[in-house]
Each structure stands twice: as C-alpha cells, then as structure tokens.
Design a protein around this motif. Structure first.
Motif, PDB file in Angstrom:
ATOM      1  N   ASP A  23      27.668  28.973  47.705  1.00 57.92           N
ATOM      2  CA  ASP A  23      26.361  28.788  47.064  1.00 57.92           C
ATOM      3  C   ASP A  23      26.454  27.581  46.128  1.00 57.92           C
ATOM      4  N   THR A  25      24.641  26.624  43.745  1.00 53.62           N
ATOM      5  CA  THR A  25      24.390  26.956  42.343  1.00 53.62           C
ATOM      6  C   THR A  25      25.642  27.529  41.699  1.00 53.62           C
ATOM      7  N   ARG A  31      29.738  26.050  36.389  1.00 52.73           N
ATOM      8  CA  ARG A  31      28.955  27.278  36.597  1.00 52.73           C
ATOM      9  C   ARG A  31      29.827  28.411  37.120  1.00 52.73           C
ATOM     10  N   VAL A  66      20.604  26.185  34.393  1.00 54.37           N
ATOM     11  CA  VAL A  66      20.556  26.391  35.844  1.00 54.37           C
ATOM     12  C   VAL A  66      20.849  27.850  36.175  1.00 54.37           C
ATOM     13  N   LEU A  67      21.885  28.403  35.560  1.00 52.44           N
ATOM     14  CA  LEU A  67      22.249  29.794  35.827  1.00 52.44           C
ATOM     15  C   LEU A  67      21.176  30.762  35.339  1.00 52.44           C
ATOM     16  N   GLU A  68      20.615  30.473  34.187  1.00 50.08           N
ATOM     17  CA  GLU A  68      19.550  31.330  33.649  1.00 50.08           C
ATOM     18  C   GLU A  68      18.302  31.255  34.533  1.00 50.08           C
ATOM     19  N   ASP A  69      17.904  30.062  34.926  1.00 51.85           N
ATOM     20  CA  ASP A  69      16.734  29.893  35.783  1.00 51.85           C
ATOM     21  C   ASP A  69      16.931  30.571  37.140  1.00 51.85           C
ATOM     22  N   SER A  70      18.168  30.681  37.578  1.00 54.74           N
ATOM     23  CA  SER A  70      18.491  31.341  38.848  1.00 54.74           C
ATOM     24  C   SER A  70      18.626  32.849  38.691  1.00 54.74           C
ATOM     25  N   LEU A  72      21.053  34.424  37.113  1.00 53.12           N
ATOM     26  CA  LEU A  72      22.443  34.851  37.197  1.00 53.12           C
ATOM     27  C   LEU A  72      23.047  35.210  35.841  1.00 53.12           C
ATOM     28  N   ASP A  93      22.471  40.248  39.474  1.00 55.28           N
ATOM     29  CA  ASP A  93      22.406  39.190  40.491  1.00 55.28           C
ATOM     30  C   ASP A  93      23.565  38.217  40.327  1.00 55.28           C
ATOM     31  N   GLY A  94      23.937  37.947  39.083  1.00 56.29           N
ATOM     32  CA  GLY A  94      25.079  37.075  38.820  1.00 56.29           C
ATOM     33  C   GLY A  94      26.375  37.676  39.327  1.00 56.29           C
ATOM     34  N   ALA A  97      26.294  37.361  43.098  1.00 53.46           N
ATOM     35  CA  ALA A  97      26.503  35.970  43.509  1.00 53.46           C
ATOM     36  C   ALA A  97      27.969  35.576  43.356  1.00 53.46           C
TER      37      ALA A  97
END
Length: 117
Positions: A23, A25, A31, A66-70, A72, A93-94, A97
């Motif tokens: 992935d 992200t 990350r 990026v992680l917050e917006d995703s 995670l 979800d994090g 992932a």
C-alpha cells in the motif's frame, strides 16, 4: 532459466507479484515507522516519534496528516503540564493496514528466499 521465466513465475502463473499488495500510503518509510511504533503502545507522543524516526517536525506532521486523512491514525492534542502535546493512536483500520503490509512484505521475502540458487 531466463528473465522471462524465473522459477517463482513458473511455479505460480496466476498469483500476482507480492509487491502489488504493498500500500503506497503505508509503505512509505516514515509512515510505516509511525504505524509500527504506534502498534507497540496504546498511544505515542509526537516528540518520541520524531526522535525514533529521525525526522523534522514538518516532515512528521505531513506524514501524520496523510495517515490521519486515510483513517489509519487519530491525533489528540492536549497539554502535559504547560507544554502542548500531540498523541498519535493507531485505529482499527491502521492495524489492519499494517497487518496487510506485513503479510505482503513476508510474501515478498518468502518468494525471494525460494528463488535463491
């Protein structure tokens, strides 16, 4: 053996290469580091992550965004005494992932180990 027909490819023509499961992200070094460190604890302090990952405030902030917006990680801002603090927590979800990323990396390593002469 030729480049067109490596052993791993001959054994399993149908399964995609393990790198396809990575992935973008999650796989980026900082990350992936954030997710890995956050997985080890209930929540982690921004300053601790910054030191562990050897990044600047701005760089870490961008990756956390990026992680917050995703979805995670979650960020919680507050104070420890008079000092402002930001704590990072891995979401469900994090966790999923990160687990998926680790499975893909294990599959890649396994594939490469099998193809060694």
């Amino acid at each position: 053996m030729s480049v067109e027909d490596p052993p791993a490819a001959r054994d399993d023509h149908e399964s995609p290469h393990p790198t396809r499961a990575l992935d973008d992200t999650v796989h980026q070094r900082v990350r992936l580091g954030v997710l890995a460190v956050a997985r080890e604890v209930e929540r982690v302090d921004f300053g601790f992550l910054k030191k562990q990952l050897a990044v600047t405030d701005g760089n870490l902030s961008r990756h956390l965004k990026v992680l917050e917006d995703s979805g995670l990680v979650t960020l919680e801002k507050g104070y420890a005494g008079r000092r402002p603090r930001t704590w990072i927590t891995l979401t469900r979800d994090g966790m999923r992932a990160l687990d998926t990323e680790l499975r893909a990396l294990r599959a890649l390593v396994d594939r490469l180990d099998v193809s060694r002469p």
